[in-house]
Design a protein around this motif. Structure first.
Motif, PDB file in Angstrom:
ATOM      1  N   ASP A 108     -62.876  24.884  21.776  1.00  0.00           N
ATOM      2  CA  ASP A 108     -63.504  24.978  23.098  1.00  0.00           C
ATOM      3  C   ASP A 108     -63.661  26.441  23.495  1.00  0.00           C
ATOM      4  OD1 ASP A 108     -63.548  22.283  23.385  1.00  0.00           O
ATOM      5  OD2 ASP A 108     -61.861  22.131  24.780  1.00  0.00           O
ATOM      6  N   TYR A 344     -58.165  20.860  32.448  1.00  0.00           N
ATOM      7  CA  TYR A 344     -58.772  21.803  31.494  1.00  0.00           C
ATOM      8  C   TYR A 344     -58.687  23.148  32.181  1.00  0.00           C
ATOM      9  CZ  TYR A 344     -61.357  18.144  28.894  1.00  0.00           C
ATOM     10  OH  TYR A 344     -61.728  17.083  28.136  1.00  0.00           O
ATOM     11  N   VAL A 349     -58.755  17.181  35.890  1.00  0.00           N
ATOM     12  CA  VAL A 349     -59.857  16.226  35.716  1.00  0.00           C
ATOM     13  C   VAL A 349     -59.342  14.783  35.619  1.00  0.00           C
ATOM     14  CG1 VAL A 349     -61.530  17.814  34.714  1.00  0.00           C
ATOM     15  CG2 VAL A 349     -59.943  16.654  33.224  1.00  0.00           C
ATOM     16  N   THR A 369     -70.761   9.838  35.544  1.00  0.00           N
ATOM     17  CA  THR A 369     -70.689  10.883  34.526  1.00  0.00           C
ATOM     18  C   THR A 369     -69.788  12.029  35.012  1.00  0.00           C
ATOM     19  OG1 THR A 369     -71.978  12.417  33.242  1.00  0.00           O
ATOM     20  CG2 THR A 369     -72.929  11.801  35.335  1.00  0.00           C
ATOM     21  N   GLY A 370     -68.963  12.517  34.103  1.00  0.00           N
ATOM     22  CA  GLY A 370     -68.049  13.607  34.455  1.00  0.00           C
ATOM     23  C   GLY A 370     -66.789  13.145  35.162  1.00  0.00           C
ATOM     24  N   SER A 371     -66.583  11.812  35.218  1.00  0.00           N
ATOM     25  CA  SER A 371     -65.422  11.330  35.964  1.00  0.00           C
ATOM     26  C   SER A 371     -64.141  11.416  35.141  1.00  0.00           C
ATOM     27  CB  SER A 371     -65.656   9.897  36.439  1.00  0.00           C
ATOM     28  OG  SER A 371     -65.946   9.077  35.335  1.00  0.00           O
ATOM     29  N   GLY A 372     -64.263  11.682  33.833  1.00  0.00           N
ATOM     30  CA  GLY A 372     -63.066  11.885  33.013  1.00  0.00           C
ATOM     31  C   GLY A 372     -62.815  10.800  31.973  1.00  0.00           C
ATOM     32  N   LYS A 373     -63.823   9.984  31.691  1.00  0.00           N
ATOM     33  CA  LYS A 373     -63.626   8.863  30.751  1.00  0.00           C
ATOM     34  C   LYS A 373     -63.316   9.355  29.333  1.00  0.00           C
ATOM     35  CE  LYS A 373     -67.760   7.292  31.661  1.00  0.00           C
ATOM     36  NZ  LYS A 373     -68.188   8.340  32.615  1.00  0.00           N
ATOM     37  N   SER A 374     -64.183  10.255  28.839  1.00  0.00           N
ATOM     38  CA  SER A 374     -63.966  10.749  27.474  1.00  0.00           C
ATOM     39  C   SER A 374     -62.647  11.507  27.396  1.00  0.00           C
ATOM     40  CB  SER A 374     -65.107  11.673  27.049  1.00  0.00           C
ATOM     41  OG  SER A 374     -66.315  10.976  27.095  1.00  0.00           O
ATOM     42  N   THR A 375     -62.345  12.255  28.449  1.00  0.00           N
ATOM     43  CA  THR A 375     -61.093  13.011  28.461  1.00  0.00           C
ATOM     44  C   THR A 375     -59.915  12.050  28.368  1.00  0.00           C
ATOM     45  OG1 THR A 375     -62.193  14.592  29.886  1.00  0.00           O
ATOM     46  CG2 THR A 375     -59.815  14.747  29.751  1.00  0.00           C
ATOM     47  N   GLN A 415     -68.544  10.093  21.640  1.00  0.00           N
ATOM     48  CA  GLN A 415     -69.795  10.116  22.395  1.00  0.00           C
ATOM     49  C   GLN A 415     -70.797  11.060  21.718  1.00  0.00           C
ATOM     50  OE1 GLN A 415     -69.101  11.428  26.393  1.00  0.00           O
ATOM     51  NE2 GLN A 415     -70.846  10.286  27.158  1.00  0.00           N
ATOM     52  N   HIS A 527     -71.578   3.023  30.246  1.00  0.00           N
ATOM     53  CA  HIS A 527     -72.213   3.041  31.568  1.00  0.00           C
ATOM     54  C   HIS A 527     -72.885   1.694  31.811  1.00  0.00           C
ATOM     55  CE1 HIS A 527     -71.558   7.217  32.599  1.00  0.00           C
ATOM     56  NE2 HIS A 527     -71.820   7.529  31.345  1.00  0.00           N
TER      57      HIS A 527
END
Ligand SMILES: Nc1ncnc2c1ncn2[C@@H]1O[C@H](COP(=O)(O)OP(=O)(O)OP(=O)(O)O)[C@@H](O)[C@H]1O
Ligand SMILES: [Mg+2]
Length: 623
Positions: A108, A344, A349, A369-375, A415, A527
């Motif tokens: 990152d 992060y 997050v 989107t950006g709510s932290g699902k992948s994290t 993703q 989604h």
């Protein structure tokens, strides 16, 4: 100093080759003294003293020495070239292995161009220093020492006079090196930036073309290229100031020889032959001096590159196995998040997440989107470590399980569907290299990829380009899904894997996946309601917090995010949705007397009908 230590760490296993190289270099330098010496003897003994019979003997010695010298130099260079290549091979392997150890956060914060510069450019600089510059330095050091011995024995004062300019040259070279030292680092940073621009431009060439932004890219490159030139010129500016002084002092040696040597010969303190020897060997004396600029540049490059490589080698992954980390033989798939929070770089997050999943359950995760699902799911495989709370698998804190065992038990379709430039078969079997074709085909079939794969010119042997170029977005997703499925791990994570496929294909995949899910703990991020509706439990994440949780039916009763998404996706108005909720509630009561599966089916049918009706209505309106 640590650069030398680092290099020696790798070079010490080639001690024998290095010692031999030294010996051959020494022999070469020693033999290099013979030509001037014999030239002196020819002048004094053959020409001046008239001992003509000596000429052929001296010539024979000269030729033998020249031959032997060439051989010694050849052997030294061959040996050091081979050793430096072996050294490079070892370090490169280690650097690459080290990189495999680094975690997400390292990549990152580190640019690809930076890592590439270290692996290719910097390692090559170090190798060239060992095989080239260091060899030349030792060679001239030996020659210098031998020349001093010969010359002092002939005339000590004259030799000391010749050497008197050396400290001045040393002083100026040292000052120059000191002034340019930090510039080398700046220049190196600039090289890295330039490489990053090129690398990003190549990787993102489609975006560049799509936005017709070639001019902007050229400008961006020119700016960095300009920076490269500027940094280099800053170095050259210093170099320009010192070089004339150093060259002048070097030239003074010739003046001293002509002046003092001539006088010594006139006053018969030196023979003609000895003056010839002095003249020839003064070149050897001035070699280290003439090399000073070049050498200081090489040394600085070596140190700068060495430091960069060491930086990479000593970087420690933030996520490490604990001593005595557990390696459970079987993982059943119970997953628990206990008060988990994650940031992060200081920005929170995920906030206080609590999830409990029994082995074999399917969990749906939805949220803006950006709510932290992948994290959230990336924490399960310890791609990042949670900053607060703990995550347990089968009741064991994942920080106590070895990373390898943990990740072996998690199959993840990310993703970002990255594919390697390899065959489709190779891509699917990436996590299970010895998989037989039957299982590759099976997982491709479940992912609804088999059909399109066999239609490709080379079928499973079709090579896809970098990042999967040559496949459509949906096809890439399906290959990536097959890659996760073939792993047959007890925990399966599917992060938005059907976002690029049409609804019909998605339903086909969902149906086939139902079989695969059996017995596996599955996390489905999507989604789309259709992807998560059958899950045992659905969590809605908003702004890093769980704001809703429950089954599809339960969530439809809330007036929250889930329901609003459901309404949008089924194209209903709020009114219709309320009616639907009532119908569903009624169905649910009725369903209580029926089988669990039937109840879901009924709910599904009602919604599907609603979707179909709305679509039909919209189509009519459009006509
Ligand atoms: N590697 C990262 N470094 C710093 N911040 C990050 C990183 N990855 C994600 N974030 C931030 O964390 C937040 C959550 O991102 P995440 O990818 O988990 O969202 P998401 O719910 O999966 O979104 P989407 O539905 O778009 O996939 C975002 O605000 C994002 O900007
Ligand atoms: Mg995501």
């Amino acid at each position: 100093m640590r650069v030398f230590k680092f290099c020696w760490g790798y070079l010490k296993k080639y001690k024998l080759q290095i010692v031999l190289t030294f010996l051959f270099l020494m022999l070469n330098s020693l033999l290099a003294m013979v030509s001037p010496y014999i030239s002196g003897l020819i002048v004094d003994d053959v020409i001046t003293a008239g001992k003509h019979e000596l000429l052929f003997r001296l010539l024979a010695i000269l030729i033998s020495c020249v031959l032997l010298k060439s051989l010694a130099r050849y052997l030294a260079l061959m040996l050091i070239e081979k050793t430096s290549q072996d050294f490079l091979f070892d370090v490169r392997n280690d650097v690459y292995s080290k990189m495999q150890n680094m975690d997400f956060s390292y990549f990152d914060r580190t640019k690809t161009g930076d890592i590439m510069t270290r692996i290719s450019g910097d390692l090559q600089v170090i190798r060239q220093f060992i095989a080239g510059s260091a060899t030349v330095v030792f060679e001239s050091m030996f020659s210098f020492t031998f020349a001093i011995i010969i010359l002092t024995r002939m005339n000590l004062m004259f030799t000391l006079l010749l050497l008197s300019v050396t400290p001045f040259i040393g002083y100026f070279t040292f000052s120059m090196t000191n002034k340019t030292k930090h510039l080398k680092f700046d220049w190196h940073e600039q090289v890295t930036r330039l490489n990053s621009v090129v690398q990003e431009n190549i990787s993102g060439n489609r975006v560049v073309r799509a936005f017709a932004n070639e001019d902007y890219e050229i400008e961006k490159f020119s700016k960095e290229n300009e920076g490269y030139k500027r940094e280099y010129n800053r170095w050259v500016d210093i170099w320009k100031k010192y070089l004339p002084i150093i060259n002048f002092l070097g030239g003074m040696m010739t003046v001293i020889i002509v002046l003092v040597g001539g006088l010594l010969v006139i006053y018969e303190k030196l023979s003609y032959g000895e003056l010839v020897i002095f003249t020839s060997l003064s070149g050897t004396l001035s070699v280290p001096i003439n090399m000073a600029n070049w050498l200081s540049d090489q040394v600085q490059k070596f140190f700068t590159s060495g430091e960069k490589v060491i930086e990479l080698m000593i970087a420690e992954p933030r996520i490490q196995d604990k001593e005595g980390a557990l390696e459970p033989e079987k993982i059943h798939g119970q997953v628990e998040f206990r008060n988990v929070s994650f940031s992060y770089n200081g920005e929170k997050v995920l906030k206080n997440i609590n999830i409990f999943v029994k082995p074999g359950q399917t969990i749906g995760i939805m949220g803006p989107t950006g709510s932290g699902k992948s994290t959230l799911v990336s924490l399960i495989g310890r791609f990042y470590d949670c900053t607060e709370g703990e995550i347990l698998i089968d009741g064991i804190n994942i920080k106590n399980i070895s990373k390898k065992t943990l990740r072996k038990n998690i199959a993840i379709a990310m993703q970002d569907t990255f594919l390697f430039s390899d065959t489709i078969e190779g891509n699917i079997a990436y996590g299970v290299p010895d998989a037989d074709f039957e299982s590759i085909k099976n997982s491709a079939t479940v992912a609804d990829a088999h059909e399109f794969i066999v239609k490709m010119p080379e079928g499973y042997d079709t090579i896809v380009g970098e990042r999967g170029v040559g496949l459509s977005g949906g096809q890439r997703q399906r290959v990536s899904l097959a890659r996760a499925l073939i792993k047959d791990a007890p925990i399966l994570i599917l992060d938005d894997i059907t976002s690029s496929v049409d609804v019909e294909t998605e339903q086909k995949i969902q149906a086939a996946l139902k079989e695969v899910y059996k017995g596996k703990t599955t996390f489905i991020i999507s989604h789309r309601i259709s992807a998560v509706r059958n899950a045992d439990m659905i969590y809605v994440l908003e702004n890093g917090r769980i704001t809703e949780q429950g089954t599809h039916e339960e969530l439809l009763k809330n007036d929250g995010y889930y329901k609003s998404v459901f309404m949008i996706q089924s194209g209903q108005s709020a009114e219709q949705s309320k009616t639907l909720s009532k119908v569903q509630a009624g169905e649910k009561i009725a369903g209580k007397q029926t089988e669990e599966g039937n109840k879901e089916e009924t709910g599904t049918q009602i919604e599907e009908q609603a979707v179909v009706q709305t679509v039909a209505k919209k189509a009519k309106a459009a006509v």
